[in-house]
Motif scaffolding. Structure first.
Motif, PDB file in Angstrom:
ATOM      1  N   ALA A  72       0.831  -1.207   0.000  1.00 42.77           N
ATOM      2  CA  ALA A  72       0.000   0.000   0.000  1.00 42.77           C
ATOM      3  C   ALA A  72       0.868   1.261   0.000  1.00 42.77           C
ATOM      4  O   ALA A  72       0.622   2.203  -0.759  1.00 42.77           O
ATOM      5  CB  ALA A  72      -0.940  -0.008   1.197  1.00 42.77           C
ATOM      6  N   ALA A  73       1.885   1.283   0.855  1.00 42.39           N
ATOM      7  CA  ALA A  73       2.775   2.443   0.922  1.00 42.39           C
ATOM      8  C   ALA A  73       3.546   2.617  -0.383  1.00 42.39           C
ATOM      9  O   ALA A  73       3.741   3.736  -0.857  1.00 42.39           O
ATOM     10  CB  ALA A  73       3.737   2.299   2.102  1.00 42.39           C
ATOM     11  N   ALA A  74       3.968   1.515  -0.985  1.00 46.22           N
ATOM     12  CA  ALA A  74       4.692   1.584  -2.251  1.00 46.22           C
ATOM     13  C   ALA A  74       3.781   2.058  -3.378  1.00 46.22           C
ATOM     14  O   ALA A  74       4.204   2.815  -4.257  1.00 46.22           O
ATOM     15  CB  ALA A  74       5.300   0.226  -2.593  1.00 46.22           C
ATOM     16  N   PHE A  75       2.514   1.633  -3.360  1.00 49.26           N
ATOM     17  CA  PHE A  75       1.557   2.075  -4.372  1.00 49.26           C
ATOM     18  C   PHE A  75       1.352   3.579  -4.298  1.00 49.26           C
ATOM     19  O   PHE A  75       1.406   4.289  -5.313  1.00 49.26           O
ATOM     20  CB  PHE A  75       0.227   1.340  -4.183  1.00 49.26           C
ATOM     21  CG  PHE A  75      -0.813   1.697  -5.194  1.00 49.26           C
ATOM     22  CD1 PHE A  75      -0.760   1.182  -6.476  1.00 49.26           C
ATOM     23  CD2 PHE A  75      -1.855   2.544  -4.867  1.00 49.26           C
ATOM     24  CE1 PHE A  75      -1.716   1.511  -7.422  1.00 49.26           C
ATOM     25  CE2 PHE A  75      -2.816   2.881  -5.798  1.00 49.26           C
ATOM     26  CZ  PHE A  75      -2.751   2.367  -7.081  1.00 49.26           C
ATOM     27  N   LEU A  76       1.140   4.102  -3.090  1.00 48.58           N
ATOM     28  CA  LEU A  76       0.964   5.543  -2.898  1.00 48.58           C
ATOM     29  C   LEU A  76       2.233   6.301  -3.291  1.00 48.58           C
ATOM     30  O   LEU A  76       2.171   7.337  -3.957  1.00 48.58           O
ATOM     31  CB  LEU A  76       0.575   5.843  -1.451  1.00 48.58           C
ATOM     32  CG  LEU A  76       0.341   7.310  -1.099  1.00 48.58           C
ATOM     33  CD1 LEU A  76      -0.774   7.901  -1.947  1.00 48.58           C
ATOM     34  CD2 LEU A  76       0.003   7.426   0.380  1.00 48.58           C
ATOM     35  N   SER A  77       3.378   5.777  -2.916  1.00 49.53           N
ATOM     36  CA  SER A  77       4.653   6.412  -3.241  1.00 49.53           C
ATOM     37  C   SER A  77       4.907   6.434  -4.738  1.00 49.53           C
ATOM     38  O   SER A  77       5.363   7.439  -5.292  1.00 49.53           O
ATOM     39  CB  SER A  77       5.801   5.688  -2.536  1.00 49.53           C
ATOM     40  OG  SER A  77       5.636   5.734  -1.146  1.00 49.53           O
ATOM     41  N   SER A  78       4.622   5.331  -5.404  1.00 50.93           N
ATOM     42  CA  SER A  78       4.810   5.257  -6.847  1.00 50.93           C
ATOM     43  C   SER A  78       3.931   6.279  -7.555  1.00 50.93           C
ATOM     44  O   SER A  78       4.386   7.004  -8.455  1.00 50.93           O
ATOM     45  CB  SER A  78       4.501   3.846  -7.358  1.00 50.93           C
ATOM     46  OG  SER A  78       4.688   3.771  -8.757  1.00 50.93           O
ATOM     47  N   GLY A  79       2.686   6.376  -7.135  1.00 45.75           N
ATOM     48  CA  GLY A  79       1.777   7.357  -7.723  1.00 45.75           C
ATOM     49  C   GLY A  79       2.213   8.786  -7.460  1.00 45.75           C
ATOM     50  O   GLY A  79       2.128   9.641  -8.345  1.00 45.75           O
TER      51      GLY A  79
END
Length: 140
Positions: A72-79
């Motif tokens: 979840a944190a990586a998804f938000l960071s990538s976006g």
């Protein structure tokens, strides 16, 4: 045992080390933005989009670093990094070397990798997963 088998055996550890390094680097970006450390001036609170990006970098960077809610944190960071690249850098040129957007581009793709491959070894979430793995319907 061939070389590929040896490399595959160490994949979770290397992925975990990758997660730790990218999380630490992202956390340092957020700390520099919010608190004015590491030879950078602090961004005023609420300054769009830089202060909000700093919050995402700090919070998500720590989560990724520790291996908690990594996907979840990586998804938000990538976006967030894709947003940063296309709004702040891409108007100055197509390629990251032209527009100064190498860091956001690398962060974006590195975090996207973690979204799909997970935290790897050495993640705090792995400690909790072992305790709940026997429960029906749980998916680490």
């Amino acid at each position: 045992m061939d070389v590929t088998d040896r490399l595959d055996r160490h994949q979770p550890l290397v992925l975990g080390l990758f997660r730790i390094v990218i999380g630490l680097l992202f956390t340092s970006e957020g700390a520099a933005t919010l608190f004015g450390v590491l030879d950078r001036d602090a961004t005023p609170a609420g300054d769009w989009p830089f202060w909000y990006a700093g919050v995402i970098e700090l919070v998500c960077g720590v989560l990724v670093l520790l291996g908690v809610l990594t996907r979840a944190a990586a998804f938000l960071s990538s976006g967030a990094m894709a947003f940063a690249y296309f709004t702040e850098h891409q108007p100055d040129g197509l390629f990251p070397l032209q527009n100064g957007g190498l860091s956001p581009a690398l962060f974006c793709w590195g975090f996207l990798l973690l979204v799909f491959f997970g935290p790897g070894a050495l993640a705090l979430s792995n400690l909790f997963r072992r305790d709940t793995a026997a429960a029906p319907g749980t998916r680490g």
